[in-house]
Structures are given as structure tokens and as C-alpha cells.
Design a protein around this motif. Structure first.
Motif, PDB file in Angstrom:
ATOM      1  N   LEU A   1       0.829  -1.195   0.000  1.00  0.00           N
ATOM      2  CA  LEU A   1       0.000   0.000   0.000  1.00  0.00           C
ATOM      3  C   LEU A   1       0.870   1.255   0.000  1.00  0.00           C
ATOM      4  CD1 LEU A   1      -2.786   1.232   0.074  1.00  0.00           C
ATOM      5  CD2 LEU A   1      -2.779   1.003   2.566  1.00  0.00           C
ATOM      6  N   SER A   2       1.969   1.226   0.738  1.00  0.00           N
ATOM      7  CA  SER A   2       2.887   2.374   0.753  1.00  0.00           C
ATOM      8  C   SER A   2       3.468   2.631  -0.630  1.00  0.00           C
ATOM      9  CB  SER A   2       4.026   2.131   1.756  1.00  0.00           C
ATOM     10  OG  SER A   2       3.535   2.048   3.069  1.00  0.00           O
ATOM     11  N   PHE A   3       3.754   1.549  -1.357  1.00  0.00           N
ATOM     12  CA  PHE A   3       4.280   1.692  -2.717  1.00  0.00           C
ATOM     13  C   PHE A   3       3.276   2.422  -3.607  1.00  0.00           C
ATOM     14  CE2 PHE A   3       4.031  -0.056  -7.037  1.00  0.00           C
ATOM     15  CZ  PHE A   3       5.235   0.395  -7.560  1.00  0.00           C
ATOM     16  N   PHE A   4       2.016   1.993  -3.570  1.00  0.00           N
ATOM     17  CA  PHE A   4       1.006   2.615  -4.418  1.00  0.00           C
ATOM     18  C   PHE A   4       0.702   4.046  -3.970  1.00  0.00           C
ATOM     19  CE2 PHE A   4      -0.100  -1.838  -5.583  1.00  0.00           C
ATOM     20  CZ  PHE A   4       0.015  -1.694  -6.956  1.00  0.00           C
ATOM     21  N   GLU A   5       0.732   4.299  -2.678  1.00  0.00           N
ATOM     22  CA  GLU A   5       0.535   5.669  -2.195  1.00  0.00           C
ATOM     23  C   GLU A   5       1.656   6.578  -2.684  1.00  0.00           C
ATOM     24  OE1 GLU A   5       0.322   5.101   1.990  1.00  0.00           O
ATOM     25  OE2 GLU A   5      -1.844   4.778   2.021  1.00  0.00           O
ATOM     26  N   SER A   6       2.873   6.084  -2.615  1.00  0.00           N
ATOM     27  CA  SER A   6       4.011   6.861  -3.096  1.00  0.00           C
ATOM     28  C   SER A   6       3.928   7.088  -4.600  1.00  0.00           C
ATOM     29  CB  SER A   6       5.314   6.142  -2.742  1.00  0.00           C
ATOM     30  OG  SER A   6       6.435   6.869  -3.187  1.00  0.00           O
ATOM     31  N   LEU A   7       3.558   6.033  -5.345  1.00  0.00           N
ATOM     32  CA  LEU A   7       3.402   6.154  -6.790  1.00  0.00           C
ATOM     33  C   LEU A   7       2.327   7.184  -7.129  1.00  0.00           C
ATOM     34  CD1 LEU A   7       3.981   5.214  -9.707  1.00  0.00           C
ATOM     35  CD2 LEU A   7       2.310   3.376  -9.354  1.00  0.00           C
ATOM     36  N   ASN A   8       1.226   7.166  -6.400  1.00  0.00           N
ATOM     37  CA  ASN A   8       0.143   8.109  -6.631  1.00  0.00           C
ATOM     38  C   ASN A   8       0.612   9.541  -6.401  1.00  0.00           C
ATOM     39  OD1 ASN A   8      -2.750   8.577  -7.164  1.00  0.00           O
ATOM     40  ND2 ASN A   8      -2.792   9.294  -5.057  1.00  0.00           N
ATOM     41  N   ASP A   9       1.370   9.772  -5.327  1.00  0.00           N
ATOM     42  CA  ASP A   9       1.880  11.117  -5.035  1.00  0.00           C
ATOM     43  C   ASP A   9       2.841  11.597  -6.120  1.00  0.00           C
ATOM     44  OD1 ASP A   9       0.419  11.186  -2.704  1.00  0.00           O
ATOM     45  OD2 ASP A   9       2.090  10.568  -1.418  1.00  0.00           O
ATOM     46  N   VAL A  10       3.699  10.692  -6.587  1.00  0.00           N
ATOM     47  CA  VAL A  10       4.665  11.058  -7.626  1.00  0.00           C
ATOM     48  C   VAL A  10       3.949  11.418  -8.923  1.00  0.00           C
ATOM     49  CG1 VAL A  10       6.500  10.167  -9.112  1.00  0.00           C
ATOM     50  CG2 VAL A  10       6.576   9.735  -6.652  1.00  0.00           C
ATOM     51  N   VAL A  11       2.936  10.626  -9.298  1.00  0.00           N
ATOM     52  CA  VAL A  11       2.214  10.880 -10.543  1.00  0.00           C
ATOM     53  C   VAL A  11       1.498  12.232 -10.478  1.00  0.00           C
ATOM     54  CG1 VAL A  11       0.314  10.111 -11.999  1.00  0.00           C
ATOM     55  CG2 VAL A  11       1.964   8.452 -11.159  1.00  0.00           C
ATOM     56  N   ILE A  12       0.906  12.546  -9.324  1.00  0.00           N
ATOM     57  CA  ILE A  12       0.237  13.839  -9.178  1.00  0.00           C
ATOM     58  C   ILE A  12       1.238  14.985  -9.370  1.00  0.00           C
ATOM     59  CG2 ILE A  12      -0.911  15.361  -7.538  1.00  0.00           C
ATOM     60  CD1 ILE A  12      -2.740  13.264  -8.714  1.00  0.00           C
ATOM     61  N   LYS A  13       2.465  14.817  -8.866  1.00  0.00           N
ATOM     62  CA  LYS A  13       3.490  15.844  -9.079  1.00  0.00           C
ATOM     63  C   LYS A  13       3.880  15.941 -10.551  1.00  0.00           C
ATOM     64  CE  LYS A  13       3.885  17.246  -4.870  1.00  0.00           C
ATOM     65  NZ  LYS A  13       3.407  18.590  -4.505  1.00  0.00           N
ATOM     66  N   LEU A  14       3.873  14.795 -11.223  1.00  0.00           N
ATOM     67  CA  LEU A  14       4.193  14.811 -12.653  1.00  0.00           C
ATOM     68  C   LEU A  14       3.153  15.582 -13.448  1.00  0.00           C
ATOM     69  CD1 LEU A  14       5.456  11.143 -13.264  1.00  0.00           C
ATOM     70  CD2 LEU A  14       6.816  13.231 -13.060  1.00  0.00           C
ATOM     71  N   VAL A  15       1.914  15.606 -12.946  1.00  0.00           N
ATOM     72  CA  VAL A  15       0.888  16.408 -13.607  1.00  0.00           C
ATOM     73  C   VAL A  15       1.319  17.870 -13.659  1.00  0.00           C
ATOM     74  CG1 VAL A  15      -1.499  17.215 -13.503  1.00  0.00           C
ATOM     75  CG2 VAL A  15      -0.961  14.846 -12.906  1.00  0.00           C
ATOM     76  N   ASP A  16       1.848  18.376 -12.538  1.00  0.00           N
ATOM     77  CA  ASP A  16       2.313  19.768 -12.505  1.00  0.00           C
ATOM     78  C   ASP A  16       3.376  20.026 -13.563  1.00  0.00           C
ATOM     79  OD1 ASP A  16       0.697  20.528 -10.352  1.00  0.00           O
ATOM     80  OD2 ASP A  16       2.119  19.722  -8.911  1.00  0.00           O
ATOM     81  N   ILE A  17       4.287  19.054 -13.712  1.00  0.00           N
ATOM     82  CA  ILE A  17       5.375  19.225 -14.676  1.00  0.00           C
ATOM     83  C   ILE A  17       4.843  19.229 -16.106  1.00  0.00           C
ATOM     84  CG2 ILE A  17       7.493  18.190 -15.582  1.00  0.00           C
ATOM     85  CD1 ILE A  17       7.992  17.064 -12.773  1.00  0.00           C
ATOM     86  N   ILE A  18       3.976  18.261 -16.415  1.00  0.00           N
ATOM     87  CA  ILE A  18       3.442  18.152 -17.776  1.00  0.00           C
ATOM     88  C   ILE A  18       2.569  19.360 -18.113  1.00  0.00           C
ATOM     89  CG2 ILE A  18       1.925  16.788 -19.273  1.00  0.00           C
ATOM     90  CD1 ILE A  18       2.950  14.298 -17.778  1.00  0.00           C
ATOM     91  N   MET A  19       1.830  19.869 -17.112  1.00  0.00           N
ATOM     92  CA  MET A  19       0.956  21.009 -17.367  1.00  0.00           C
ATOM     93  C   MET A  19       1.719  22.297 -17.656  1.00  0.00           C
ATOM     94  SD  MET A  19      -2.084  20.037 -17.623  1.00  0.00           S
ATOM     95  CE  MET A  19      -2.951  21.602 -17.564  1.00  0.00           C
TER      96      MET A  19
END
Length: 454
Positions: A200-218
């Protein structure tokens, strides 16, 4: 803060400049230059969003389901979500049928233009017919078979487009990712917490990283929107901008019928639901969702827009991560109100243009078929055309008639994707409010700056 530093204004500026440049390029015959040197930036922007969409669906759904702590809560939220999605789709289809029967746009198409359109887009229509025939030949329960993959990693790579997969061009592969995520989340609920914690920690961390990537792509959003709009205009016009005007002149009444239906769903149905079932102010909702709607319009893909939709719902609307991570990925996959409404209008329009009268029973068949078809429609540009063929065949209207509408489909696809995304956010807000998980939106002006979060 200066207005030009806000994300939605930068996207609007890109949209306006892209439209103006696309028109000039069409008039000047710069279509080749735009295709080679401008449009690729739009493709890069869409690919960036698609790149993180599947990891986001997987991580957010796993963490969302696991955070529900028990299956009773999952079934309650899941039941609300699917029930509201199906209800709004049924309302959209019904509204589309009422509008197209009232306006009768099919009777306004001149016979000569009808023949020209049929001849010009016969090749594209044949391709859609072949794809639809393959879909129909699979059997009534094949959708359930497609839902359950036989290889975990193959399903994920098909969803991302790696190793021969076609990513979001395939509704089945996306549904497989959703199924896997739900299954993993349920499994995490069932095992002891100490055993579930590392995964669960892995997926939570992955989710947080992907959300940050949204900022970069935007960061690329204004340039990407500019390129997408310019490329769309030059593709439709070729080297003759008059071609667009001729198409709109012949099919303008049909376009009006679709746009009126989409506006009714977006500006009347959804706001009414928000007023009845949530404390959310309409200004807060639409200002918060503005950037996501603009991205949806420019990309014509609710799947590619999903990362932006999730970010806006959580940060600007106050929807809890628990609700957004479950409701929004599911909505991007099965909730296609705008597409279903368009399919209803298009089916009756084609019948009217061909001089056919559809009975009440036939139109009820359209409602049922469009609602069911919207669940399996891929969240990508043009996917609604394939399902439209199946709907036409269900009411015995010649499917070759889609050639009449292909010329303006791209324009309408952009509009109906906005409705799809708005519907997803509306349902997420309603479910969050019903669960007591609708917090206070972030209304600070600096929160909408086009910067990468620290």
C-alpha cells in the motif's frame, strides 16, 4: 497576482492563438509546415498525459479502495457512483433525442451536399464499419471476458501502449487496468494491515509522484493546446479554409443540435444536481474545473485529461482523495454522457437525412444501447464513432450514413469531451458530499499558478 500567470488564462490564450494561427495557416497553405513543425508539440503534450494516466488509474484506485477499510463502504460508494453515472447518461441520451426530434436537423441537409459528403468520407466510414463489425462479432458476453485479463503485466502494458498495446485507444485494456486495481485494493483490505502496509505504501508513493508529474506536464499545456488546435484546423481545412465553412454550412443545424444538448447537460443538468445534493457553489465548481475542461476540449480525451481532473477536484473542489481516487478513474472509463448524447443526436440525424422515420420503440432502443455502449467506449478521440455504428445497426439505419457526419466529428468530439469530464467531476463532488468527505476548496489565488509544486 497578474492574470497571465494563472493556468486557465494561459490555456485560453493558447486556444485563441492556436485558432487564429490555424486559420491563417489554412488560408496561406501552410498545412504541411503545421503538420511537421507545430502539431507534434500537441502530440507530445497528449502523450505526456497518457503516459501517466494508466499509472494514475492503477495507483489511485488501489489506494482509494484500500482506504475504504471494509467492503461494505466500498459497495456503498461504488453503488452510488455507478448508479449516478448510469442515471446521468440516461438523462443525456433522452435530452439528445428530444432536441434532435424538435429541431429536425436532418431535413435541412441539401440532397447535393448529402451525396458529396457520402462520397468524400466513404473511406473513413468503411474503416469504422469494419472496426464495429469486429466488435459485434465477439458475442454478447465478450465484454466480461475482456474485462478479466489472463496476464497481469500484459494488461498493464496494453493499457500504457507499450510492447504493441494501443493504450487508451482500447476501451477493453483500460477496463482491465480498472479491474486489476479494484481487485488489488480489495485484496489489501482482506489481509492483515502489517502485511498490506508495504504494498500500500508503494502505491501511495506512486500516486503522489504521478500527481506531481501532472504539474510538470501542465507546464506545457499552453503550447500543447496551441499546437493541437492549429493542427486540428489545418487538418480539417487542408489548404482551403472554405472547406470548413462549407461543412459547417451544410451540417450547421446538426452541430447546433449537438452543442445545445451538450450545453443543456453541462450548464443545466449538472449545476442542478450540484445545487440539490451538495453545498458547492457553481462559481467555485466551474472556476475550479476550468483548466481541466480546457484540456479536455483541446485533447478530446477524457482519459488523457484524468490526471488534471483529479488534481483540480482534490485541490480546487475539496473532494477527498479517497473519493476522487475511486470515482474519477472509474468515470473516465465508463461515464461518457457527452458521447452518449452525441450518439443519440447523430443516429436520429442520419435517419432523418436518409428520409427514415424512427419509431418510439426504435428511439427507446437508442437510449438503452447508448447507455450500455458508453460503458465500453474508449476515452480517446473519435471512439464514439465506432459505437455509433453499432447503435445505427440496432435500429436498422444504414451504418454507411456516418459518412454524413465525419467531416465535423472532430469539432464535436472536443465539445462532448468537456461534458464527459464535467460529469465525472460532478459525480465525484456529489459522492464526496454524501459521504461527508467534501472539504473546503483551495481558493487562494496563488494556488492556480502555472508552476511546479515544491
Amino acid at each position: 497576482m497578474a492574470w497571465y500567470r494563472k493556468l486557465h488564462w494561459q490555456i485560453i490564450l493558447g486556444l485563441v492563438l492556436g485558432t487564429a494561427y490555424g486559420g491563417v495557416a489554412a488560408v496561406q497553405g501552410w498545412g504541411g509546415f503545421v503538420a511537421d513543425w507545430v502539431a507534434p508539440f500537441g502530440t507530445i503534450f497528449i502523450n505526456g498525459l497518457k503516459l501517466i494516466a494508466v499509472p494514475l488509474i492503477l495507483a489511485s484506485l488501489v489506494t482509494g479502495v484500500a482506504s475504504l477499510s471494509d467492503l461494505r463502504k466500498l459497495s456503498r460508494i461504488g453503488g452510488k457512483t455507478i448508479g449516478i453515472y448510469v442515471a446521468t447518461t440516461a438523462v443525456a441520451v433522452t435530452a439528445g433525442l428530444l432536441i434532435v426530434n424538435l429541431l429536425q436537423p436532418g431535413t435541412a441537409v441539401p440532397e447535393t451536399m448529402r451525396a458529396e459528403l457520402a462520397a468524400e468520407y466513404a473511406g473513413d466510414a468503411a474503416g469504422s464499419l469494419a472496426t464495429a463489425a469486429n466488435a459485434e462479432a465477439r458475442g454478447p458476453l465478450q465484454v466480461l471476458v475482456d474485462l478479466v485479463p489472463d496476464n497481469f503485466f500484459a494488461a498493464l502494458t496494453a493499457g500504457t501502449g507499450l510492447y504493441g498495446g494501443d493504450g487508451f485507444s482500447n476501451g477493453a485494456s483500460t477496463l482491465q487496468v480498472v479491474f486489476l486495481a479494484l481487485l488489488l485494493g480489495i485484496g489489501l483490505i482482506q489481509v492483515p494491515k502489517e502485511a498490506a502496509r508495504p504494498l500500500l505504501s508503494f502505491f501511495e508513493s506512486l500516486n503522489d509522484v504521478v500527481i506531481k508529474l501532472v504539474d510538470i506536464i501542465m507546464l506545457m499545456a499552453p503550447v500543447g493546446v496551441f499546437a493541437l488546435i492549429a493542427g486540428t484546423i489545418t487538418t480539417l481545412a487542408g489548404d482551403d479554409v472554405g472547406r470548413i465553412l462549407a461543412l459547417l454550412g451544410a451540417l450547421g443545424y446538426y452541430c447546433i443540435a449537438v452543442v445545445v444538448g451538450l450545453a443543456l447537460q453541462t450548464l443545466v443538468v449538472y449545476p442542478t444536481m450540484l445545487k440539490l445534493f451538495t453545498p458547492m457553489g457553481l462559481k467555485t465548481f466551474f472556476s475550479g474545473m476550468g483548466p481541466a475542461q480546457l484540456v479536455a476540449f483541446s485533447t478530446s480525451s477524457s482519459g488523457a485529461t484524468l490526471p488534471v481532473t483529479m488534481e483540480r477536484c482534490e485541490e480546487k473542489l475539496g473532494v477527498s482523495e479517497e473519493v476522487s481516487s475511486f470515482v474519477l478513474p472509474l468515470g473516465a472509463t465508463i461515464n461518457m454522457d457527452g458521447t452518449a448524447l452525441y450518439q443519440a443526436v447523430a443516429a436520429v440525424f442520419i435517419a432523418q437525412a436518409l428520409g427514415m422515420d424512427l419509431s418510439i420503440a426504435a428511439q427507446l432502443t437508442i437510449v438503452l444501447t447508448a447507455v450500455l455502449a458508453s460503458i465500453g467506449t474508449a476515452a480517446v478521440p473519435g471512439a464514439g464513432i465506432i459505437m455509433l455504428v453499432i447503435i445505427l445497426q440496432s435500429v436498422n439505419v444504414p451504418a454507411e450514413g456516418i459518412a454524413l457526419i465525419l467531416g465535423v466529428d472532430r469539432i464535436l468530439d472536443m465539445c462532448r469531451t468537456v461534458t464527459n469530464v464535467t460529469g465525472d467531476a460532478t459525480v465525484a463532488t456529489i459522492v464526496a458530499a454524501s459521504e461527508g468527505q467534501l472539504g473546503t476548496p483551495d481558493l487562494s489565488p496563488d494556488s492556480d499558478r502555472l508552476v511546479v509544486a515544491a
